[in-house]
Scaffold this motif. Structure first.
Motif, PDB file in Angstrom:
ATOM      1  N   SER A  42       0.828  -1.212   0.000  1.00 17.08           N
ATOM      2  CA  SER A  42       0.000   0.000   0.000  1.00 17.08           C
ATOM      3  C   SER A  42       0.859   1.258   0.000  1.00 17.08           C
ATOM      4  O   SER A  42       0.527   2.244  -0.668  1.00 17.08           O
ATOM      5  CB  SER A  42      -0.941   0.013   1.209  1.00 17.08           C
ATOM      6  N   GLU A  43       1.960   1.237   0.727  1.00 15.31           N
ATOM      7  CA  GLU A  43       2.857   2.394   0.754  1.00 15.31           C
ATOM      8  C   GLU A  43       3.518   2.579  -0.610  1.00 15.31           C
ATOM      9  O   GLU A  43       3.658   3.699  -1.096  1.00 15.31           O
ATOM     10  CB  GLU A  43       3.908   2.226   1.852  1.00 15.31           C
ATOM     11  N   ARG A  46       0.968   4.083  -2.883  1.00 18.59           N
ATOM     12  CA  ARG A  46       0.791   5.507  -2.573  1.00 18.59           C
ATOM     13  C   ARG A  46       1.914   6.334  -3.192  1.00 18.59           C
ATOM     14  O   ARG A  46       1.673   7.393  -3.782  1.00 18.59           O
ATOM     15  CB  ARG A  46       0.744   5.716  -1.052  1.00 18.59           C
TER      16      ARG A  46
END
Length: 196
Positions: free
Chosen positions: A15-16, A19
């Motif tokens: 997820s990072e 992002r």
């Protein structure tokens, strides 16, 4: 258009990475987010889940009780398979719509947790795997997501192994270290994707 499949085990930090790629200009197609959308109240997806698993998987307000459903399916491979048979086709159709809406010069990153498990690597021009040691994943799931060790291990064992994910990778991001070590790796991969 460059179609990228981004995957990694639960707690690996996908997820990072997603992002960061979005902040550089990638169009993100997030399978987890879409999976939540396709089972919102009033959708055919939620109706199918309730038909398969009963009304016990609903909260009092009629939304899907994801923790309760998760506890059921991650402890039983057959029930997980049944859930995936409902949700995956809906996610696939919505993902295709979002990809079609991106520009021809876009880098479209499909953030797909179960890319390896579902044999989806051939659908992408490049597969990027966010890698972390199982001990790191376990520690993050307990510390950051509040799972018990048993819950975290059940989620991890329901996914492909680290070796299986690495076997399909075109590019690997090592996310065993601190957050500061992640950004330069993602930036380098972004530059490589843009160059295509």
């Amino acid at each position: 258009m460059v179609k990228v499949g981004l995957t990694g085990g639960i707690g690996a930090g996908k997820s990072e990475v997603s992002r960061l790629l979005a902040s550089y200009g990638a169009v993100i197609v997030d399978a987890d987010k879409i999976a939540r959308e396709v089972v919102e109240p009033g959708t055919p997806g939620l109706a199918a889940v309730v038909e398969a698993f009963g009304t016990d998987v609903l909260t009092p307000d009629g939304t899907l009780d994801r923790p309760k459903l998760g506890a059921l399916v991650f402890a039983d491979p057959d029930r997980l398979k049944a859930l995936n048979a409902i949700v995956h086709p809906l996610v696939g159709a919505r993902s295709a719509e979002l990809e079609a809406a991106a520009g021809q010069d876009a880098v479209v990153v499909h953030d797909v947790p179960l890319l390896t498990e579902n044999g989806l690597a051939p659908l992408y021009d490049t597969v990027v795997v966010v890698d972390a040691a199982p001990e790191t994943q376990l520690r993050r799931l307990v510390a950051l997501r509040g799972m018990t060790e048993d819950e975290a291990k059940a989620r991890m064992s329901a996914q492909a192994t680290r070796e299986q994910r690495l076997a399909i990778a075109d590019l690997v991001i090592d996310n065993d270290g601190p957050l500061e070590a992640l950004e330069p790796q993602v930036r380098e991969i972004w530059e490589r994707l843009r160059a295509r």
